[in-house]
Design a protein around this motif. Structure first.
Motif, PDB file in Angstrom:
ATOM      1  N   UNK A 166       0.861  -1.188   0.000  1.00  0.00           N
ATOM      2  CA  UNK A 166       0.000   0.000   0.000  1.00  0.00           C
ATOM      3  C   UNK A 166       0.896   1.237   0.000  1.00  0.00           C
ATOM      4  N   UNK A 167       0.341   2.389  -0.364  1.00  0.00           N
ATOM      5  CA  UNK A 167       1.162   3.609  -0.390  1.00  0.00           C
ATOM      6  C   UNK A 167       1.623   4.066   0.985  1.00  0.00           C
ATOM      7  N   UNK A 168       0.827   3.819   2.025  1.00  0.00           N
ATOM      8  CA  UNK A 168       1.157   4.321   3.356  1.00  0.00           C
ATOM      9  C   UNK A 168       0.977   3.235   4.401  1.00  0.00           C
ATOM     10  N   UNK A 169       1.603   3.455   5.554  1.00  0.00           N
ATOM     11  CA  UNK A 169       1.469   2.525   6.674  1.00  0.00           C
ATOM     12  C   UNK A 169       0.016   2.438   7.121  1.00  0.00           C
ATOM     13  N   UNK A 170      -0.652   3.568   7.193  1.00  0.00           N
ATOM     14  CA  UNK A 170      -2.038   3.576   7.662  1.00  0.00           C
ATOM     15  C   UNK A 170      -2.926   2.719   6.770  1.00  0.00           C
ATOM     16  N   UNK A 171      -2.742   2.830   5.457  1.00  0.00           N
ATOM     17  CA  UNK A 171      -3.550   2.036   4.531  1.00  0.00           C
ATOM     18  C   UNK A 171      -3.236   0.552   4.645  1.00  0.00           C
ATOM     19  N   UNK A 172      -1.959   0.216   4.746  1.00  0.00           N
ATOM     20  CA  UNK A 172      -1.590  -1.199   4.838  1.00  0.00           C
ATOM     21  C   UNK A 172      -2.067  -1.801   6.153  1.00  0.00           C
ATOM     22  N   UNK A 173      -1.975  -1.039   7.228  1.00  0.00           N
ATOM     23  CA  UNK A 173      -2.461  -1.524   8.518  1.00  0.00           C
ATOM     24  C   UNK A 173      -3.964  -1.754   8.467  1.00  0.00           C
ATOM     25  N   UNK A 174      -4.691  -0.870   7.803  1.00  0.00           N
ATOM     26  CA  UNK A 174      -6.136  -1.042   7.641  1.00  0.00           C
ATOM     27  C   UNK A 174      -6.446  -2.291   6.819  1.00  0.00           C
ATOM     28  N   UNK A 175      -5.657  -2.535   5.781  1.00  0.00           N
ATOM     29  CA  UNK A 175      -5.849  -3.733   4.962  1.00  0.00           C
ATOM     30  C   UNK A 175      -5.609  -5.004   5.778  1.00  0.00           C
ATOM     31  N   UNK A 176      -4.580  -4.965   6.634  1.00  0.00           N
ATOM     32  CA  UNK A 176      -4.278  -6.125   7.477  1.00  0.00           C
ATOM     33  C   UNK A 176      -5.442  -6.427   8.413  1.00  0.00           C
ATOM     34  N   UNK A 177      -6.017  -5.392   8.988  1.00  0.00           N
ATOM     35  CA  UNK A 177      -7.147  -5.580   9.901  1.00  0.00           C
ATOM     36  C   UNK A 177      -8.372  -6.103   9.159  1.00  0.00           C
ATOM     37  N   UNK A 178      -8.590  -5.595   7.955  1.00  0.00           N
ATOM     38  CA  UNK A 178      -9.731  -6.031   7.161  1.00  0.00           C
ATOM     39  C   UNK A 178      -9.604  -7.511   6.801  1.00  0.00           C
ATOM     40  N   UNK A 179      -8.412  -7.919   6.387  1.00  0.00           N
ATOM     41  CA  UNK A 179      -8.189  -9.321   6.020  1.00  0.00           C
ATOM     42  C   UNK A 179      -8.313 -10.229   7.235  1.00  0.00           C
ATOM     43  N   UNK A 180      -7.794  -9.784   8.350  1.00  0.00           N
ATOM     44  CA  UNK A 180      -7.875 -10.587   9.570  1.00  0.00           C
ATOM     45  C   UNK A 180      -9.326 -10.776   9.988  1.00  0.00           C
ATOM     46  N   UNK A 181     -10.135  -9.719   9.873  1.00  0.00           N
ATOM     47  CA  UNK A 181     -11.550  -9.808  10.223  1.00  0.00           C
ATOM     48  C   UNK A 181     -12.290 -10.792   9.317  1.00  0.00           C
ATOM     49  N   UNK A 182     -11.835 -10.888   8.060  1.00  0.00           N
ATOM     50  CA  UNK A 182     -12.455 -11.811   7.102  1.00  0.00           C
ATOM     51  C   UNK A 182     -11.841 -13.206   7.154  1.00  0.00           C
ATOM     52  N   UNK A 381       6.198 -21.782   4.377  1.00  0.00           N
ATOM     53  CA  UNK A 381       7.411 -21.591   5.165  1.00  0.00           C
ATOM     54  C   UNK A 381       8.285 -20.459   4.618  1.00  0.00           C
ATOM     55  N   UNK A 382       8.694 -19.575   5.514  1.00  0.00           N
ATOM     56  CA  UNK A 382       9.630 -18.515   5.172  1.00  0.00           C
ATOM     57  C   UNK A 382       9.019 -17.318   4.470  1.00  0.00           C
ATOM     58  N   UNK A 383       7.711 -17.334   4.196  1.00  0.00           N
ATOM     59  CA  UNK A 383       7.088 -16.240   3.452  1.00  0.00           C
ATOM     60  C   UNK A 383       6.600 -15.173   4.429  1.00  0.00           C
ATOM     61  N   UNK A 384       6.941 -13.936   4.151  1.00  0.00           N
ATOM     62  CA  UNK A 384       6.581 -12.836   5.041  1.00  0.00           C
ATOM     63  C   UNK A 384       5.080 -12.569   5.017  1.00  0.00           C
ATOM     64  N   UNK A 385       4.533 -12.294   6.182  1.00  0.00           N
ATOM     65  CA  UNK A 385       3.126 -11.955   6.304  1.00  0.00           C
ATOM     66  C   UNK A 385       2.928 -10.453   6.142  1.00  0.00           C
ATOM     67  N   UNK A 386       1.674 -10.053   6.125  1.00  0.00           N
ATOM     68  CA  UNK A 386       1.364  -8.632   6.015  1.00  0.00           C
ATOM     69  C   UNK A 386       1.831  -7.875   7.257  1.00  0.00           C
ATOM     70  N   UNK A 387       1.975  -8.571   8.394  1.00  0.00           N
ATOM     71  CA  UNK A 387       2.505  -7.894   9.589  1.00  0.00           C
ATOM     72  C   UNK A 387       3.952  -7.456   9.382  1.00  0.00           C
ATOM     73  N   UNK A 388       4.735  -8.325   8.747  1.00  0.00           N
ATOM     74  CA  UNK A 388       6.102  -7.948   8.378  1.00  0.00           C
ATOM     75  C   UNK A 388       6.069  -6.750   7.429  1.00  0.00           C
ATOM     76  N   UNK A 389       5.132  -6.768   6.498  1.00  0.00           N
ATOM     77  CA  UNK A 389       5.039  -5.690   5.509  1.00  0.00           C
ATOM     78  C   UNK A 389       4.708  -4.359   6.162  1.00  0.00           C
ATOM     79  N   UNK A 390       3.841  -4.365   7.162  1.00  0.00           N
ATOM     80  CA  UNK A 390       3.491  -3.125   7.852  1.00  0.00           C
ATOM     81  C   UNK A 390       4.727  -2.532   8.518  1.00  0.00           C
TER      82      UNK A 390
END
Length: 412
Positions: A166-182, A381-390
């Motif tokens: 995502x372009x910004x941390x705020x947007x990527x963090x929001x995406x992570x929360x949305x995916x986790x909720x789903x 195995x070894x693949x970074x999650x969206x938490x790493x990306x944030x």
């Protein structure tokens, strides 16, 4: 300090925390769908044990990373991935008659005829999933937030998201929360986390206490204002959120680098360069064409990154003595073994971006592990999650103004 390497290999015991899902039951048959003027005569479809992949954002043939992902899957190099659908809003929309439109239309026709791949301009037009569906999102970074939302809405049970997400941390963090909720896992295309040269460099560095590791990333753009201006505009998020984001992900994953843990950032002012150039649109863009810096952490780690838009096609890493005066080890990507494959691919796709080929086996590894996870539930195995990306994007946003300020003092 607890490591931030929240990798998918630990995910099965923490399925709810990281969004891994119980796989749905899918029917065994697939209906025939048409795709505009290219009606399929032999429809490609995911079989049991395969993920039904939707490539979102293909881009131009020979230039777009999405296109190269498609090539690898269509050629059968990722056994757990069946590329059944391509969603390309630009070239199947407003960009159809613009630059690259004819090349895309030609490739679309070939892929439809040979593989039965279906093409759509919107995720909303996709048929219902018939197997566990994986969205591989490789579009413009600015489009990723709504593409992730639409991917979840269309039945994707896992998402492979290209960097930086995502372009910004705020947007990527929001995406992570949305995916986790789903309850939809999102894994990242940080292929260098699984690269041979990274693994071998880290293994060697572990044998020399106090040694200094430097990760070097190169691209092969022409060193001209026109070439770099086009690069700056096409990758408007900036070098640290684009080309060098892979190296920052390594620092976050393996070296305890977080914004909170950074003690000092030291730019190599002799090597580094930041320019303001016009892009093809005429707009001005400011970015690094090359940068080198060292990060020192509060927990005692020191690690360096070097990136050069015009440095060539090879990436590598090297280990220096604790005093930094002697290089002790260096490993290239590609190595001698992989150069044989690079030569073959260059001959096969002579006009494609050279960096596709140097990282070719690692792209395959990441896609296969993510697709297998989607299809069977096996840990990626070894693949970074969206938490790493944030956390990686947070570091990129922190570093950019710090480094620009250090270089501006040299220019003035």
């Amino acid at each position: 300090m607890t490591s931030l390497l929240t990798l998918a290999t630990t995910s099965m015991k923490a399925a709810n925390a990281f969004g891994f899902v119980a796989h749905r039951s899918f029917p065994g048959s697939v209906k025939q769908y048409s795709s505009g003027p290219f009606r399929n005569t032999m429809m490609m479809k995911a079989k049991a044990g395969q993920a039904e992949v939707v490539l979102v954002g293909c881009g131009a043939p020979n230039r777009g990373m999405g296109w190269y992902h498609a090539v690898q899957m269509l050629e059968g190099r990722c056994p757990s991935a069946s590329l059944d659908f391509v969603v390309e809003p630009w070239f199947l929309g407003a960009g159809a008659t613009g630059p690259g439109g004819d090349d895309f239309a030609k490739w679309q026709k070939e892929a439809s005829a040979k593989y039965g791949t279906q093409f759509f301009s919107s995720l909303k037009d996709l048929p219902k999933p018939q197997q566990p569906r994986l969205a591989l999102i490789s579009g413009r970074t600015a489009d990723n937030p709504h593409l992730l939302e639409e991917s979840i809405a269309t039945g994707c049970t896992a998402i492979y998201l290209e960097k930086p997400g995502a372009p910004t941390v705020a947007e990527l963090d929001s995406m992570a929360k949305q995916a986790k909720a789903a309850n939809v896992p999102v894994l990242m295309g940080y292929n260098k986390n699984v690269c041979k040269y990274v693994t071998k460099t880290r293994e060697f560095a572990a044998t020399v206490p106090g040694s200094q590791t430097t990760f070097v990333s190169n691209n092969a753009y022409a060193n001209t204002p026109e070439s770099l201006g086009e690069c700056f505009e096409r990758n408007a998020e900036g070098m640290l959120k684009n080309m060098a984001i892979h190296e920052l992900a390594l620092l976050v994953s393996f070296y305890d680098v977080t914004v909170e843990n950074i003690a000092a950032v030291i730019a190599d002012k002799e090597f580094s360069s930041c320019q303001t150039l016009p892009g093809p649109s005429g707009k001005m863009f400011t970015d690094f064409d090359k940068i080198k810096f060292t990060i020192q952490t509060k927990t005692g780690t020191s690690v360096s990154v070097q990136a050069d838009r015009c440095g060539g096609t090879d990436s590598y890493a090297y280990v220096s003595s604790p005093d930094g005066k002697k290089e002790l080890f260096r490993y290239y990507m590609p190595d001698e073994e992989d150069k044989v494959k690079v030569k073959e691919l260059t001959a096969k796709y002579p006009t494609a971006m050279p960096y596709f080929f140097t990282q070719d086996p690692d792209y395959v590894t990441v896609k296969e592990r993510v697709a297998k996870m989607c299809a069977t539930g096996a840990p990626a195995e070894g693949i970074a999650t969206i938490d790493i990306a944030v956390n990686t994007l947070r570091v990129a946003e922190y570093l950019t103004p710090v480094l620009q300020e250090q270089l501006s003092k040299v220019a003035s």
